[in-house]
Design an enzyme around this catalytic site. Structure first.
Site, short mmCIF file in Angstrom:
data_model
loop_
_atom_site.label_atom_id
_atom_site.label_comp_id
_atom_site.label_asym_id
_atom_site.label_seq_id
_atom_site.Cartn_x
_atom_site.Cartn_y
_atom_site.Cartn_z
N GLY A 79 44.79 109.85 65.60
CA GLY A 79 45.40 111.18 65.60
C GLY A 79 44.56 112.13 64.80
O GLY A 79 44.15 113.17 65.26
N PHE A 80 44.29 111.75 63.55
CA PHE A 80 43.44 112.53 62.65
C PHE A 80 43.93 113.96 62.50
O PHE A 80 43.14 114.88 62.27
CB PHE A 80 41.99 112.50 63.14
N THR A 91 46.28 102.78 61.42
CA THR A 91 46.08 102.65 59.98
C THR A 91 46.54 101.30 59.42
O THR A 91 46.12 100.93 58.33
CB THR A 91 46.87 103.76 59.28
N ALA A 127 52.25 105.33 54.30
CA ALA A 127 52.50 104.02 53.68
C ALA A 127 53.42 104.14 52.47
O ALA A 127 54.38 103.40 52.32
CB ALA A 127 51.17 103.38 53.28
N LEU A 143 48.51 97.92 49.33
CA LEU A 143 49.55 97.19 50.07
C LEU A 143 48.95 96.08 50.92
O LEU A 143 49.61 95.09 51.21
CB LEU A 143 50.35 98.16 50.94
N LYS A 192 42.95 94.45 53.26
CA LYS A 192 42.09 94.59 54.44
C LYS A 192 42.28 95.95 55.12
O LYS A 192 41.31 96.67 55.39
CB LYS A 192 42.42 93.47 55.42
N GLU A 195 43.03 109.36 53.75
CA GLU A 195 42.07 110.45 53.79
C GLU A 195 41.09 110.48 52.62
O GLU A 195 40.05 111.12 52.70
CB GLU A 195 42.83 111.79 53.85
#
Ligand code: MOS
Length: 730
Positions: A243-244, A472, A514, A616, A619, A691
């Site tokens: 989306g960005f 993400t 998140a 969280l 990876k 970001e």
């Protein structure tokens, strides 16, 4: 039932670190990864819908004026064509830049080249595309000269201004100072998946499969656009191919598909072409910036000035928030931060990958490099000396702050050599080799979110929220939060996202996903734990859950006794944001080689060290950092939107002409995640990471170019022509 947590106090008593499952933070692979790589995860255009018509958008071939007539006759006579939908609601969409803004475009009024004006609907895509070319549009285009398209040629409006002390005086009295003008180019979000939607209307309810970041808000936008109640609209966006920022708000393909489906009473699919995505989905504004930095002998800042000129269409609220982190990143008693907006007829400017810092930080960090040289202080040391205790104007404390650790750990891992600060110290054949560094900073945002967690009678759990996963790792991390809290391995937790039938999540934007929806899941799980503790006859603090059982005792299946147990968690940001400045911080180190003859820059290695609260999933968080650093390479070297100065159209509107960094451009990126808990950032002590990785990295590359070959390029991206032009003669 719903459990509400409004955060007014730091969550210092968060128990996540005391849980027994040992799942949170672990580098677990994405749960939807297999479905994605095997092609079974449906993206917006791929849902199997019977009897579906195909729609193709027709766009304006002029930058400003009025559509006076649309002659549909020839078009409608073509094979397979069903309708030409021209509805003012289609283009009177909400501004895409910031969710919540009112539509500013008037029906049939064109504000930028490429603005959608009609939808041609046919039985097949090829028929629709062909017919769209035969639609005859009459228009009255305004006679615009290049002034209408050039942000530096119009009188801008002031957007924001912060002033403290006397910057001019500080500059005059400084032992060292820098007064630098830098520019950054406009950017496209450049998500791989084009904007697409399939709409189905059953006479009373509208279902739309679309590619969106913020279903929780998009449902209101769409309901409003097509005059329905939210209850009669269902949005589905299970997988999003990036989306960005470009999918924060609904755009024309979604509204057009919905209106067409309602008018024609058949499902309609609308997929934007790559060119349409470039030409009518919001852009990041280009910027012109002036940095004024004044320091004493020791490099300690006495004056800090940051001016930015950005652009948008007339009437649009959004302005690229270039100064966002400049407000608090460095000390300096005398401050002047100002931003202007130029009104130009380029397509809407809005949020693109780290709006603000993505372009503000690179300019600031080049200026800091210039100051380091001027003051004779190592660039790492210069930053360390200028970390403020509190917000330099408001005096508010930071929630937590890892800039110093990031600078130190990054420098060590990169093997930063402060002895090699003079340009042109290393040559290898026709290549100059050099290093540079920069700080990273990005404001931390949170947003209201709800999620339902159900413990099933069989001892598995299910998380449901209309949150999206835009690539993400949201599916994975929400399962980890729930698994950790409920004592379940990750594969015993099913996560369902991207459907407005579920409780409203936070949406994915501004890196808040998140921390926000993770907190909603956390709140729901706390309520479940309370119930389980009651049933087990222990206090909540004593309740230790692992692998589907109370540690060493009763299983969850027994405790549940054949019945599901569900709780909804509702997280709301509280007043805590008034008590603390919350931001993610970091540092980048880059080594480049620059060709003496061609000016070509290759990034050879890059290290990023970041502090963003609780990790969280090691990876997916690392992947976010790598993604951000990759975009930094784009800002530094390749990405730029080019507008035609005569008619204002976007010239480079595909991925061949708009260069995002590809595999060959990106070396192995080394990421350090600095251990941190930020109790004021969110109930789960996590901050945003999506970001942060691109907020300043371009400057590390720019500074490395300077260190390599002595070319101090002041315009991003630093393409070979610009590097050559700035390179001193041998
Ligand atoms: Mo982000 S640019 O807020 O999706």
């Amino acid at each position: 039932m719903s459990n509400h947590m409004k955060q007014d106090q730091p969550a210092t008593d968060c128990k996540l670190d005391q849980m027994s499952q040992d799942l949170l933070g672990k580098p677990i692979a994405r749960s939807e990864g297999l479905a994605k790589v095997t092609g079974t995860a449906p993206y917006a255009a791929e849902y199997p819908v019977d009897n579906c018509l195909e729609g193709v958008l027709v766009t304006a071939p002029f930058a400003r004026g009025t559509v006076t007539d649309i002659d549909t006759q020839a078009c409608l006579a073509m094979d397979g064509v069903v309708a030409v939908v021209e509805d003012e609601r289609m283009t009177a969409r909400a501004a895409q830049g910031t969710a919540g803004e009112a539509p500013v475009q008037q029906p049939r009024t064109v504000c930028y080249w490429g603005q959608p004006i009609a939808l041609v609907v046919a039985e097949t895509f090829e028929q629709a595309r062909d017919a769209a070319k035969h639609l005859v549009i009459s228009f009255d285009a305004d006679d615009l000269d290049d002034v209408a398209f050039d942000p530096n040629a119009v009188d801008p409006e002031n957007k924001e201004s912060t002033s403290q002390g006397d910057l001019t005086r500080a500059m005059n009295e400084a032992s060292s100072n820098v007064d630098a003008r830098l520019t950054t180019s406009g950017h496209a979000s450049a998500a791989m998946e084009p904007h697409a939607a399939i709409a189905e209307w059953d006479g009373s309810k509208l279902t739309v499969y679309a590619s969106l970041q913020m279903l929780n808000y998009n449902i209101a936008e769409l309901a409003d656009a097509v005059d329905l109640e939210e209850d009669d609209v269902r949005l589905i966006s299970r997988y999003v191919g990036g989306g960005f920022g470009s999918k924060l708000g609904i755009s024309e393909e979604t509204v057009a598909a919905a209106i067409a489906a309602m008018q024609l009473e058949r499902p309609v699919r609308v997929v934007m072409s790559r060119q349409q995505v470039f030409q009518c989905i919001m852009r990041r504004s280009e910027t012109t910036q002036r940095l004024r930095l004044a320091s004493g002998d020791d490099g300690a800042l006495t004056g800090f000035g940051h001016y930015a000129l950005v652009s948008n269409l007339p009437g649009e609220e959004f302005a690229e928030p270039v100064l966002q982190s400049s407000q608090f990143l460095y000390a300096g008693e005398n401050r002047l931060l100002e931003m202007d907006v130029a009104r130009v007829h380029r397509m809407t400017a809005g949020s693109v990958r780290a709006p603000g810092e993505a372009v503000g930080m690179p300019a600031l960090e080049v200026a800091m490099d210039m100051l380091a040289e001027e003051a004779g202080v190592d660039p790492v040391e210069l930053r360390l000396r200028n970390i403020p205790e509190n917000h330099p104007v408001e005096g508010t404390p930071f929630s937590s702050h890892k800039l110093a650790e990031c600078l130190k750990q990054g420098a060590e891992a990169f093997n930063w050599d402060s002895g090699k600060r003079k340009p042109r110290h290393t040559k290898d054949g026709e290549w100059w080799i050099g290093t540079g560094m920069a700080s990273a900073a990005r404001v931390h945002n949170v947003s209201e979110a709800k999620a339902r967690v159900t413990l099933k009678a069989d001892g598995t759990a299910m998380v449901e929220t209309d949150m999206t996963d835009i690539g993400t790792g949201t599916y994975t991390i929400l399962g980890q939060v729930a698994g950790e809290m409920l004592g379940l391995p990750r594969d015993k937790v099913l996560v369902e996202l991207g459907d407005t039938q579920f409780p409203r999540g936070s949406g994915s934007g501004g890196s808040w996903g998140a921390a926000s929806v993770g907190s909603a899941v956390f709140v729901a799980c706390q309520a479940l734990r309370k119930k389980l503790a009651e049933r087990a006859g222990v206090s909540e603090d004593e309740l230790s859950l692992k692998d589907g059982a109370i540690s060493g005792g009763t299983s969850l299946v027994d405790l549940l006794d054949g019945k599901d147990l569900a709780e909804e968690g509702h997280y709301e940001p509280g007043d805590i944001d008034e008590d603390f400045v919350a931001a993610g911080f970091g540092a980048y180190f880059a080594q480049v080689r620059v060709n003496r003859f061609t000016g070509e820059t290759r990034v050879e290695r890059m290290t990023g060290a970041f502090g963003f609260g609780r990790v969280l999933n090691e990876k997916t968080a690392r992947s976010q950092c790598i993604g951000g650093m990759t975009w930094s390479i784009g800002v530094a070297l390749t990405e730029a939107l080019h507008f035609d100065p005569v008619d204002g159209h976007l010239v480079n509107c595909d991925l061949a002409e708009y260069h995002v960094p590809v595999h060959r451009d990106v070396p192995d990126l080394d990421v350090i995640m600095v251990e941190e808990r930020d109790p004021a950032a969110s109930p789960i002590q996590a901050k945003g990471i999506g970001e942060l990785g691109m907020c300043g990295g371009a400057a590390a590359i720019a500074n490395a170019i300077y260190n390599a070959c002595g070319a101090r390029v002041m315009d991003f991206p630093m393409t070979p022509d610009r590097v050559l032009a700035a390179m001193p003669y041998d």
